[in-house]
Structure formats: structure tokens, C-alpha cells
Scaffold this active site. Structure first.
Site, PDB file in Angstrom:
ATOM      1  CE1 TYR A  51      51.619  23.099  31.251  1.00  0.00           C
ATOM      2  CE2 TYR A  51      53.850  23.389  30.438  1.00  0.00           C
ATOM      3  CZ  TYR A  51      52.478  23.491  30.248  1.00  0.00           C
ATOM      4  OH  TYR A  51      51.991  23.989  29.080  1.00  0.00           O
ATOM      5  CD  GLU A  53      48.314  20.036  31.067  1.00  0.00           C
ATOM      6  OE1 GLU A  53      48.278  18.801  31.026  1.00  0.00           O
ATOM      7  OE2 GLU A  53      48.458  20.754  30.069  1.00  0.00           O
ATOM      8  CG  ASP A 197      31.003  38.679  35.047  1.00  0.00           C
ATOM      9  OD1 ASP A 197      31.832  38.984  35.927  1.00  0.00           O
ATOM     10  OD2 ASP A 197      31.254  38.740  33.832  1.00  0.00           O
ATOM     11  CB  THR A 223      38.528  40.066  37.070  1.00  0.00           C
ATOM     12  OG1 THR A 223      37.888  41.173  37.706  1.00  0.00           O
ATOM     13  CG2 THR A 223      37.980  39.905  35.672  1.00  0.00           C
ATOM     14  CE  LYS A 226      37.682  44.326  35.277  1.00  0.00           C
ATOM     15  NZ  LYS A 226      37.362  43.161  34.575  1.00  0.00           N
ATOM     16  NE  ARG A 232      45.366  41.914  33.128  1.00  0.00           N
ATOM     17  CZ  ARG A 232      44.539  42.944  33.208  1.00  0.00           C
ATOM     18  NH1 ARG A 232      44.856  44.007  33.909  1.00  0.00           N
ATOM     19  NH2 ARG A 232      43.377  42.924  32.591  1.00  0.00           N
TER      20      ARG A 232
HETATM   21  C1  LIG Z   1      31.800  42.100  33.949  1.00  0.00           C
HETATM   22  C2  LIG Z   1      33.068  41.590  33.358  1.00  0.00           C
HETATM   23  N1  LIG Z   1      33.192  40.276  33.121  1.00  0.00           N
HETATM   24  C3  LIG Z   1      34.308  39.748  32.586  1.00  0.00           C
HETATM   25  C4  LIG Z   1      35.387  40.546  32.274  1.00  0.00           C
HETATM   26  C5  LIG Z   1      36.565  39.924  31.593  1.00  0.00           C
HETATM   27  O1  LIG Z   1      37.719  39.966  32.317  1.00  0.00           O
HETATM   28  P1  LIG Z   1      39.137  39.770  31.613  1.00  0.00           P
HETATM   29  O2  LIG Z   1      39.477  41.057  30.970  1.00  0.00           O
HETATM   30  O3  LIG Z   1      40.036  39.388  32.758  1.00  0.00           O
HETATM   31  O4  LIG Z   1      38.993  38.655  30.630  1.00  0.00           O
HETATM   32  C6  LIG Z   1      35.321  41.919  32.519  1.00  0.00           C
HETATM   33  C7  LIG Z   1      36.472  42.782  32.198  1.00  0.00           C
HETATM   34  O5  LIG Z   1      36.432  43.930  32.016  1.00  0.00           O
HETATM   35  C8  LIG Z   1      34.132  42.451  33.068  1.00  0.00           C
HETATM   36  O6  LIG Z   1      33.994  43.766  33.295  1.00  0.00           O
END
Ligand SMILES: Cc1ncc(COP(=O)(O)O)c(C=O)c1O
Length: 411
Positions: A51, A53, A197, A223, A226, A232
Site C-alpha cells: 500500500y 497512498e 487524450d 493509456t 496500446k 494496463r
Molecule cells: C482515446 C481513449 N481514451 C481513453 C480510453 C480509456 O482507457 P481505459 O480503457 O484504460 O480506461 C481509451 C480506451 O480505449 C481510449 O481509446
């Protein structure tokens, strides 16, 4: 016999079956990849017991000296990889990263402007059934109805009308370059903050194969699993002035204890991404995607936007009189996994769809190149064209199995 097999033979068997499935099938799901053995080892390590935090040096738990070092390494490597001032590597996923930014920057009811899910955006960009659409006033932009590409003039027009507090640039199913500079221009004009994003294209950006949002966006979320090929998880990068607010939004704002095993695995992922061969990998991902899109076109398929600049593209199946769901099912039968996908302004419901999304990160990790990429497209076509002919489907399955065997996941 290993310990898992002794303790829980059912779960052991399920994992072994999944391992075999991953080895046997050709994976064209654009959001998936195969993490390295080193990353799997870190993820499965004793760090899961801890843990922690808080943040390195400022924890609410004792005994954090080693996990502090792991998190510090992850942060430093992430900052180096993307050339950013601040990185928070604790978000459990991409969705948590987006939630963290919104929690830090917005008040409930504020207006956000994001790309609609049906046109390639993500649930967390303001979809009505997601927290982002429930807690915030969501306005969505689509793509140009003719080119199917982002229409920056239209986005500017919508932004001028709705005066958002936050604009989100980024997508789950968009095959063209995203112009973060143009988004920043629009955000500045309407006094909005900009969130980039980069969940899908993070690997390409890290390898300089896609223009970076650094210097243009106030926040960058991603993320790590990918194109980046890590465990993950999620991460947030931001300008200096937002660092404290972002850290507080993640913990104690929306998360509790960080997954220290995953954070260590993220550190390994960033180290791998800093190696020169990572750039070659990302280059090959794009080459494979381009050649596959061309091969589909040569076989009479429509590709949304006519091609791709990145790791994925959407096949519009309407000219072949087949829907996305059926195509997904046929392809799974022959050992190819793809995601069914809406095409822009799709006449079909999201559960059915008119298209499939094809991505090349996973096959490229297996060492496949243009020749194999083209072969896979021809096999997809064969399966889709003759989906009621069991003999053809069987022959395609054999070819897919052979191809997968020739390119094992973990050599
Ligand atoms: C553009 C985008 N943002 C956020 C996410 C969310 O990721 P997670 O599935 O890890 O929550 C994804 C997942 O497919 C995504 O394609």
C-alpha cells in the site's frame, strides 16, 4: 506443477487457455498489444502487496522506500520520453486519467467539448451514459460529413457557440493526424483548457511518428497498454501550474492506493520505449497499417477517410453487404480478432455497426511486416466473401494458424 496450478487449477487452466488463444489468433484490435516478458514479470511481482497512498516521499504508509524508487523512476522516464514537466503515473486506466483531469479542472455542470463516440471519440469525452456526460454539460463535435476528417473550422464554430471550459482532442477510432496546434488555437480563442487524450497514439508520439501535443495542451492523458505496449494503466502529463491540482485529483480525489506493481511495469515500459528499436517498431506499425488499408481498397472495400496516417483504420463494409457485428463474428471463427466499429454517421445501431476497426500494433509486435499484413487482408476478404462456405472458412483458419505459429508472441 507451479503454485497457481496447485492452489487454483481452474484459474490456472483459464490462463493457459487464454495464452493459447493469444498465440493462435491474429489480433487486429487496435487498442491491444503484447507486453514484454519483463513487463509481465514486474506486473506479477511482490510490489502488488504494498500500500502506498500518496506520492514518493509523502506517503500515508510506512515501508515505501522501494516502491518510492520505482514510482520515481517511472515518473522520470515518462517525463524524458514525452519531454514534459510533470507526470502522474498513478491512474489505474485511461478513463481514470480523464476523470482526474476533469476533477482537477472543472466544476460539475461546466461545459466540455469532445469528439462524439459514434464518430471515433471515447466514452469519457462526454458521452451521456459516462460520468463525463452526467456530471458535465457535454457538447460533441463530429467529423466532416464528406471527408470524414476533423473539421477544425466547425470545431471552432461550435466552441465559439458553447464556450466550453475544456476541449478534448483525441480519439479511439480516427486514422488521421490530429492537429493539436489547431486545437490549442481554438481553445485559446474561447479561453478553454485543452486536454489531449493520446491513449491510442502515445507510442507514435513517443517515437516522433505523430506530432506531439506537448506545448499545445494543458493536460495530456494516455493509456500505457496500446501502442505504448506497457501494462494496463493510465497516466497524466501536465503543465507545471497544474501539477499539484492533478496529483490531488488522482489521490485523494478519485483513487486510493496506487498499483505499485503496475507502476513498476510502467517504468519498464517507458525504458523500453526510450530504446532506439522502439522507433523502428512504431514505424513498422504505420507501414503495416498503410499497406493493409491499400490492400483493402484494391479488393474493393471502402476505407473511412481513404487511408491512414497511424496505427489503425476503419473499413466501411457497406459495399460488401455485411455489417460490423457479423464481420467480427466471422473473423473470430477463423482466428482473427477485430473490433466492430461505427463508421461516421453510421446508419446502423452501435451494437451492430457498419464497419470494423483494424489496428496493427499487436501483429507488428509479433514481427509481422508488409508481406504478412497483406496476406492477412486477403484472408479476411476470403472469409468475409465466403462466410457461409465452411470449407473456405476452414482453409482460412489453417492459414491463420500457420501464420500465427510462424510469428510467436514470446520467442
Ligand atoms: C482515446 C481513449 N481514451 C481513453 C480510453 C480509456 O482507457 P481505459 O480503457 O484504460 O480506461 C481509451 C480506451 O480505449 C481510449 O481509446
Amino acid at each position: 506443477m507451479n503454485q497457481l496450478q496447485k492452489t487454483d487449477p481452474e484459474i490456472y487452466t483459464i490462463i493457459e487457455q487464454e495464452k493459447k488463444r493469444q498465440q493462435k489468433q491474429i489480433n487486429l484490435i487496435a487498442s491491444e498489444n503484447y507486453a514484454s516478458k519483463a513487463i509481465l514479470e514486474a506486473t506479477g511481482s511482490v510490489l502488488t502487496n504494498k500500500y502506498a497512498e500518496g506520492y514518493p516521499g509523502k506517503r500515508y504508509y510506512a515501508g515505501c522506500e522501494h516502491v518510492d524508487s520505482a514510482e520515481q523512476l517511472a515518473i522520470e522516464r515518462c517525463k524524458k520520453l514525452f519531454s514534459v514537466h510533470h507526470a502522474n503515473v498513478q491512474p489505474h486506466s485511461g478513463s481514470q486519467a480523464n476523470m482526474g483531469v476533469m476533477f482537477a479542472a472543472l466544476k460539475p455542470g461546466d461545459t466540455i467539448l469532445g469528439m462524439s463516440l459514434a464518430e471515433g471519440g471515447h466514452l469519457t469525452h462526454g458521452h451521456p451514459i459516462n460520468f463525463s456526460g452526467v456530471f458535465y454539460n457535454n457538447v460533441q463535435y463530429k467529423v466532416h460529413p464528406e471527408t470524414n476528417m476533423l473539421d477544425y473550422d466547425e470545431i471552432e464554430k461550435i466552441a465559439l457557440e458553447c464556450k466550453p471550459k475544456l476541449i478534448i482532442a483525441g480519439a479511439s477510432a480516427y486514422s488521421r493526424i490530429i492537429d493539436f496546434e489547431k486545437f490549442a488555437y481554438i481553445a485559446k480563442k474561447v479561453k478553454a483548457l485543452l486536454l489531449a487524450d493520446i491513449a491510442h497514439i502515445a507510442g507514435l508520439i513517443a517515437a516522433n511518428m505523430h506530432p506531439t501535443p506537448v506545448g499545445h495542451a494543458d493536460f495530456i492523458t494516455s493509456t500505457t497498454h496500446k501502442t505504448l505496449r506497457g501494462p494496463r494503466g493510465g497516466l497524466i502529463m501536465c503543465r507545471k501550474e497544474w501539477a499539484e491540482k492533478i496529483d490531488k485529483a488522482i489521490m485523494p480525489g478519485i483513487q486510493g492506493g496506487p498499483f505499485m506493481n503496475v507502476i513498476a511495469a510502467k517504468a519498464v515500459c517507458f525504458k523500453e520505449a526510450l530504446q532506439p528499436n522502439f522507433k523502428e517498431y512504431q514505424q513498422q506499425i504505420i507501414k503495416n497499417a498503410k499497406v493493409m488499408a491499400q490492400e483493402f481498397i484494391a479488393l474493393g472495400y471502402d476505407i473511412v477517410t481513404g487511408g491512414t496516417d497511424n496505427h489503425l483504420f476503419i473499413v466501411d463494409l457497406r459495399t460488401k453487404n455485411i455489417n460490423g457485428r457479423l464481420a467480427e463474428q466471422i473473423l473470430e471463427k477463423v482466428g482473427i480478432t477485430v473490433s466492430r466499429s461505427c463508421i461516421p454517421f453510421d446508419p446502423q445501431k452501435p451494437w451492430i455497426t457498419s464497419g470494423i476497426r483494424i489496428g496493427t500494433p499487436a501483429i507488428t509486435t509479433r514481427g509481422m511486416q508488409e508481406e504478412q499484413a497483406k496476406e492477412i487482408v486477403r484472408l479476411i476478404d476470403e472469409a468475409l466473401q465466403s462466410h457461409d462456405n465452411e470449407k473456405t472458412l476452414h482453409s482460412v483458419t489453417l492459414k491463420i494458424t500457420k501464420l500465427a505459429k510462424k510469428h510467436p508472441i514470446y520467442c
